[in-house]
Motif scaffolding. Structure first.
Motif, short mmCIF file in Angstrom:
data_model
loop_
_atom_site.label_atom_id
_atom_site.label_comp_id
_atom_site.label_asym_id
_atom_site.label_seq_id
_atom_site.Cartn_x
_atom_site.Cartn_y
_atom_site.Cartn_z
N LYS A 22 -0.01 36.22 -52.54
CA LYS A 22 -0.29 37.89 -51.49
C LYS A 22 1.21 38.88 -51.54
O LYS A 22 0.80 39.74 -52.35
CB LYS A 22 -0.46 37.82 -49.98
CG LYS A 22 -0.68 39.29 -50.07
CD LYS A 22 -0.87 39.21 -48.41
CE LYS A 22 -1.41 40.70 -47.51
NZ LYS A 22 -1.87 41.40 -46.58
N GLY A 26 1.89 41.62 -54.61
CA GLY A 26 2.64 42.58 -53.62
C GLY A 26 3.49 43.16 -55.09
O GLY A 26 3.82 44.47 -55.25
N SER A 29 2.47 45.03 -57.68
CA SER A 29 1.70 46.71 -57.55
C SER A 29 3.04 47.46 -57.66
O SER A 29 2.22 48.82 -57.01
CB SER A 29 0.60 46.57 -56.22
OG SER A 29 1.86 46.40 -55.02
N GLY A 188 7.52 41.36 -51.69
CA GLY A 188 5.84 42.07 -52.15
C GLY A 188 5.19 42.30 -50.87
O GLY A 188 3.94 42.63 -50.63
N ASN A 192 2.27 45.46 -50.16
CA ASN A 192 0.69 44.58 -49.44
C ASN A 192 1.15 46.25 -49.01
O ASN A 192 0.17 45.46 -47.92
CB ASN A 192 0.86 43.44 -49.44
CG ASN A 192 0.29 42.88 -50.42
OD1 ASN A 192 -0.55 43.42 -51.66
ND2 ASN A 192 1.22 41.44 -51.07
N LYS A 193 1.60 46.58 -48.51
CA LYS A 193 1.30 47.36 -46.95
C LYS A 193 1.85 46.70 -45.67
O LYS A 193 0.86 47.57 -44.28
CB LYS A 193 0.51 48.11 -47.07
CG LYS A 193 -0.44 49.35 -48.79
CD LYS A 193 0.38 50.20 -49.12
CE LYS A 193 0.12 50.93 -49.96
NZ LYS A 193 1.21 51.31 -50.32
N THR A 194 2.37 45.71 -45.73
CA THR A 194 2.80 45.06 -44.38
C THR A 194 3.85 44.67 -44.56
O THR A 194 4.21 43.30 -44.87
CB THR A 194 1.65 43.78 -44.45
OG1 THR A 194 2.01 42.59 -45.51
CG2 THR A 194 0.24 43.95 -44.48
#
Length: 377
Positions: A22, A26, A29, A188, A192-194
């Motif tokens: 993940k 990320g 992205s 990353g 991944n918006k975390t």
């Protein structure tokens, strides 16, 4: 019992594989972009320092030589009760009108010294955007323009890349690889918006958003966390977006630790805030990562002394760890690192296991030394 343990270890491996994968997704992205000059907002650079007489003039030179209009930014140094010649050395060498230096006059707490220095610096600032770095760092010539170019109306904070200076020393090379992996992991997770990981050596945020979340309110009971915990407050308690600037032009360079003791103290300090992350899901993920690493040691022990099947499970888990972590490091080639030496990478992967376990446990206990101060978590 063997089957139950094998099932648990397999589950932890699957979690770790998906977690690191993940991170790689990320990073992808985030995208890559060219530096553009954006000078429509005034920038305040805050640099707290304590006992940096050997490095602070190099830092000063790097912030003076920015490819950014001098009338669009200011630099504010804050002396955090240095007991060396840092303050005098800095003051005697400042020539630009947009650079100033202040001394902290009082400290209300026995911890959170750096947070207090940052807040003091922000109180003296006039910029709508705040950048900060550390006094032992060297910033790239296009640092300011590269960091602020991604600020949009809904952007609250931007985390930037940090790298260790290259060295011929093996210990330094291993640290550089490990630190690159850490910075890329933070990138990353932001992708991944975390948001979870950030470095105060390279961070930018809107002053209005800092005020909106109450600055470091509710964080002054912790010595560390001026970067990650602030980022998480903005990410999880406001509607503003957190970004990562994956751009070589925005790189900030710092020195690796000189010895193992220094390295251990730094990592203990970084790990000490993990239990206080605002997003409890992050804490749960960190716990599972810790259990994965503990599981590797347990698998090796069980395989050597009880059942050889666990050796096979250990070998498979370690191989997967190598593959997925290498895939993340690859994303940093040409930005954080120029190449990956396979022997050094494999050695780092082996040492990574006891280091992660030690850092997690010692960080949870909470005592460490930083800038000649004995601190609690």
């Amino acid at each position: 019992m063997v089957n139950i343990l094998s099932f648990i270890f397999l589950g932890l491996l699957i979690f770790y594989f998906l977690f690191i994968r993940k991170i790689r997704i990320g990073i992808t992205s985030l995208g890559y972009y060219n530096t553009q000059i954006q000078d429509n907002e005034f920038i305040s650079i805050i640099i707290p320092f304590r006992n940096e007489e050997d490095k602070i003039l190099d830092n000063l030179k790097s912030v003076e030589n920015q490819n950014y209009p001098n009338d669009k930014y200011e630099v504010i140094y804050i002396d955090d009760f240095s007991d060396d010649d840092s303050f005098q050395k800095l003051r005697n060498n400042i020539s630009a009108e947009n650079i100033s230096v202040y001394s902290m006059q009082a400290s209300n707490l026995e911890m959170a010294h750096k947070k207090q220095a940052i807040e003091f610096g922000i109180s003296k600032s006039k910029g709508s955007l705040i950048l900060f770095t550390d006094a032992d760092c060297i910033v790239s010539p296009n640092w300011i323009s590269s960091m602020v170019v991604r600020f949009e109306d809904n952007t609250g904070l931007i985390s930037g890349p940090v790298s260790f200076f290259e060295s011929n020393n093996l210990f330094s090379k291993l640290q550089r690889l490990e630190f690159a992996g850490l910075i890329l992991s933070g990138a990353g997770l932001i992708g991944n918006k975390t948001p979870m990981i950030a470095s105060s050596a390279n961070l930018a945020f809107r002053k209005s958003v800092f005020d909106e979340v109450g600055g470091y309110n509710n964080l002054m009971n912790l010595s560390s966390g001026d970067d990650e915990l602030l980022m998480q407050k903005i990410a999880y308690s406001t509607d503003y977006e957190v970004k990562f600037c994956l751009n070589k032009e925005a790189l900030v360079y710092t020195n690796p630790n000189k010895n193992i003791e220094e390295f251990a103290q730094q990592r203990k300090r970084w790990a000490s805030k993990g239990l206080f992350y605002e997003n409890k899901l992050i804490i749960a993920q960190l716990l599972l990562i810790f259990l994965f690493y503990i599981g590797l040691i347990v698998q090796l022990f069980l395989g050597l002394f009880f059942d050889a099947k666990f050796i096979i499970l250990f070998a498979g888990s370690f191989f997967v760890k190598i593959l997925v972590e290498y895939s993340v490091l690859e994303k940093g080639l040409g930005i954080l690192i120029e190449k990956i030496s396979l022997p050094q990478f494999l050695l780092a992967e082996i040492l990574h296991i006891p280091y992660i376990i030690y850092s997690a446990i010692s960080g949870a206990l909470g005592n460490f030394t930083w800038k000649d101060r004995e601190l609690k978590r």
